[in-house]
Design a protein around this motif. Structure first.
Motif, mmCIF file in Angstrom:
data_model
loop_
_atom_site.group_PDB
_atom_site.id
_atom_site.type_symbol
_atom_site.label_atom_id
_atom_site.label_comp_id
_atom_site.label_asym_id
_atom_site.label_seq_id
_atom_site.Cartn_x
_atom_site.Cartn_y
_atom_site.Cartn_z
ATOM 1 N N UNK A 461 0.849 -1.174 0.000
ATOM 2 C CA UNK A 461 0.000 0.000 0.000
ATOM 3 C C UNK A 461 0.887 1.226 0.000
ATOM 4 N N UNK A 462 0.285 2.393 -0.123
ATOM 5 C CA UNK A 462 1.037 3.633 -0.006
ATOM 6 C C UNK A 462 1.737 3.637 1.350
ATOM 7 N N UNK A 468 -1.594 2.455 9.630
ATOM 8 C CA UNK A 468 -3.009 2.379 9.972
ATOM 9 C C UNK A 468 -3.653 1.111 9.417
ATOM 10 N N UNK A 469 -3.295 0.744 8.205
ATOM 11 C CA UNK A 469 -3.848 -0.472 7.608
ATOM 12 C C UNK A 469 -3.494 -1.690 8.458
ATOM 13 N N UNK A 514 0.152 -10.717 -1.437
ATOM 14 C CA UNK A 514 -1.182 -11.283 -1.578
ATOM 15 C C UNK A 514 -2.261 -10.236 -1.803
ATOM 16 N N UNK A 515 -1.925 -8.989 -1.665
ATOM 17 C CA UNK A 515 -2.888 -7.945 -2.006
ATOM 18 C C UNK A 515 -2.148 -6.648 -2.291
ATOM 19 N N UNK A 516 -2.802 -5.777 -3.045
ATOM 20 C CA UNK A 516 -2.351 -4.405 -3.255
ATOM 21 C C UNK A 516 -3.536 -3.513 -2.953
ATOM 22 N N UNK A 517 -3.293 -2.473 -2.193
ATOM 23 C CA UNK A 517 -4.341 -1.467 -2.056
ATOM 24 C C UNK A 517 -3.732 -0.093 -2.261
ATOM 25 N N UNK A 557 -7.408 -2.859 -6.754
ATOM 26 C CA UNK A 557 -8.138 -3.154 -5.534
ATOM 27 C C UNK A 557 -8.155 -4.665 -5.332
ATOM 28 N N UNK A 558 -8.521 -5.088 -4.139
ATOM 29 C CA UNK A 558 -8.442 -6.494 -3.791
ATOM 30 C C UNK A 558 -9.696 -7.225 -4.260
ATOM 31 N N UNK A 559 -9.482 -8.408 -4.783
ATOM 32 C CA UNK A 559 -10.601 -9.296 -5.120
ATOM 33 C C UNK A 559 -10.672 -10.374 -4.057
#
Length: 560
Positions: A461-462, A468-469, A514-517, A557-559
């Motif tokens: 993420x950024x 916070x995430x 496993x994810x990008x936001x 975004x995450x699926x």
């Protein structure tokens, strides 16, 4: 009732704390109404909250690997335990009726307002000595309180309830030191200077980077100059140095760095800090024993002690260690330029304006008084030192504003000392009670609240959203915004700016991402590389990673 009105202004500490509580509560209500929830407006508070939760869940006091960034290795934070201890203490009442995570969050809300009230109380503890000479002291004291709250709080977000951080603790340390410097001119007390030195040592514990030593050396310089020019006894800087040495040494013993007591590190509390404190104390002890008489002898002795201490530090620790770079190459390239508090004041017109106003005020002060008083010389020295530092780095603005507030109040002293006009106690009391309402007009706009989607595993993420995430969703991320995590910072930056599939895939596989936001807001800011990540510039990662979905703006975004 008349007795209450007449004694009102004397209870300044009560009213400072009361105003702070009312103001913070109203700010929180408006914050929640506008944003829909409470959240911290900075990265450090979430990182500290994560660190505290990890400490309380594992009962490990000593420094350890911070596991949430740069997986699977993690990294060592440069934070120390002093803020953790204070934060946990403030969270104890909430633990009686809240889950631990929520209790820690709300305990953090009290952190900075508490040190704001303590900072103001410190200033008025000192400045109150100057007020009895005023014929209309109640009015002056009211204006001083009001202007201090306006300037000191609302021009410095360090004291906001939504930013529990070591900067507010450092602000209190600075204000208490400033208060003792001012009190020395009218009521010198070696033991107050001992306490100031102890708090300065706690400041090094809280911020063992150069900022902690900046505050201590700044005030020790003022005390030394006052002694050299015959305005104070050598006991004053000696007691200060004793307190500082004891405090820093105990902090190092209680909270040794990761790797043990023998570690030498300029960027966090380590062996080098108590060693420097010891040399400072020994220098003043030797000077006191030699008893130099005139200012030239004093200057010669103290300069020789300082030079000898510096040479011994070089001999003991080595030139490479003493002059080692503060930040790594990766941090200087990928992180430091994007941290607002590390920028020069020219990038922030609000603080630049007050810097200019402060300089003008100082010039007027010199013209009016011709430097006839010791406290004027001290304040001018401190203002120049912090003002020059502020030109290079924004994080020193809290110290400059503290001095500016003190200067403003003392200017009021001059302006009102000859007045014959008197106001009733009832009128003064009424205006006092209206101050919290007046302060509401200075509340800053609440930034837009980021709502993260549900995510799991290790992700990207950024970098300034990462703490916070992680706090809210218990995940791990590649990059945390700290210079002690150079590899994670570099890979996070490169992933956000690379435009070649092969390079991106290599980092993906290395971290098992496993994810990008990355929010659509971030992706739509423009095409410059700082704001628009490279993965949003044409790479279609969804072909290889079906759990990614590319939006119209280019964000992933995450699926589920």
């Amino acid at each position: 009732m008349e007795k209450f009105f007449k004694s009102f202004y004397k209870h300044y500490i009560f009213w400072i704390f009361a105003f702070t509580a009312v103001y913070t509560a109203l700010y929180m209500i408006l914050f929640r109404l506008e944003a829909g929830t409470l959240f911290y407006m900075d990265t450090d508070p979430y990182t500290r909250a994560l660190r505290i939760l990890d400490w309380l869940n594992n009962f490990q006091w000593s420094e350890k690997i911070f596991p949430y960034g740069n997986p699977p290795d993690g990294f060592v934070l440069h934070f120390t335990r002093i803020c953790d201890v204070i934060w946990v203490f403030l969270s104890l009442p909430f633990m009686l009726f809240m889950p631990l995570k929520e209790a820690i969050f709300y305990g953090g809300i009290i952190f900075s307002p508490l040190f704001y009230a303590l900072s103001l109380s410190s200033l008025f503890w000192a400045l109150r000595l100057y007020l009895p000479a005023l014929k209309n002291k109640e009015t002056v004291f009211f204006i001083a309180v009001m202007m201090a709250m306006l300037f000191f709080n609302k021009l410095s977000n360090c004291f906001d309830f939504c930013r529990p951080d070591h900067h507010s603790l450092m602000g209190f340390v600075f204000c208490f030191n400033l208060a003792v410097i001012l009190r020395n001119q009218l009521k010198s007390n070696p033991y107050e200077n001992l306490l100031a030195g102890i708090l300065a040592g706690c400041g090094v514990w809280a911020s063992s980077a150069p900022e902690g030593f900046f505050v201590a050396l700044l005030f020790l310089s003022v005390l030394s100059l006052n002694w050299i020019f015959g305005r104070e006894n050598i006991k004053i800087p000696l007691y200060y140095s004793i307190g500082f040495f004891i405090s820093v040494t105990l902090a190092w013993l209680i909270n040794p760095p990761y790797g043990g007591w023998k570690v030498i590190d300029n960027n966090r509390l380590s062996l080098i800090h108590p060693a420097l404190g010891a040399f400072m104390f020994l220098s003043f002890l030797i000077t006191a024993k030699l008893q130099p008489q005139n200012k030239w002898q004093k200057l010669t002795v103290i300069s020789a002690c300082a030079a000898l201490s510096f040479l011994l530090m070089l001999m003991v620790f080595g030139t490479a260690q003493i002059f080692s770079p503060t930040y790594s190459k990766e941090a200087n390239e990928y992180l430091i330029p994007y941290i607002a508090e590390m920028e020069p004041v020219f990038h922030d017109y609000v603080y630049l304006t007050w810097l200019i106003v402060g300089i003008i005020l100082a010039v007027l002060w010199v013209f009016y008084t011709r430097l006839s008083q010791t406290y004027e010389k001290n304040l001018l020295f401190l203002e120049i030192a912090t003002g020059l530092s502020l030109l290079f780095i924004n994080r020193f603005h809290i110290y400059f504003l503290g001095i500016f507030t003190a200067l403003y109040i003392l200017m009021l002293y001059i302006c009102f000392s000859g007045t014959e006009k008197k106001l009733s106690y009832k009128y003064i009391t009424l205006v006092y009670l209206l101050v919290p309402i007046f302060l509401l007009f200075s509340i800053r706009a609440v930034p837009q609240n980021t709502i993260f989607p549900e995510v799991q595993g290790i992700g990207l993420t950024k970098i300034f959203d990462a703490p916070r995430l992680v706090f809210e969703q218990n995940v791990d991320v590649i990059g945390f915004p700290y210079h002690t995590n150079p590899q994670g910072v570099a890979d996070n930056y490169l992933l956000c700016h690379l435009t070649k599939d092969d390079d991106v895939h290599e980092i993906f596989h290395r971290y098992n991402v496993q994810f990008i936001y990355i929010s659509e807001e971030t992706a739509s800011l423009g095409s410059d590389k700082e704001n628009n990540p490279g993965i949003c510039e044409g790479l279609d990662l969804s072909k290889e990673y079906p759990w990614l979905k590319k939006t119209a703006t280019g964000a992933y975004l995450i699926m589920n």
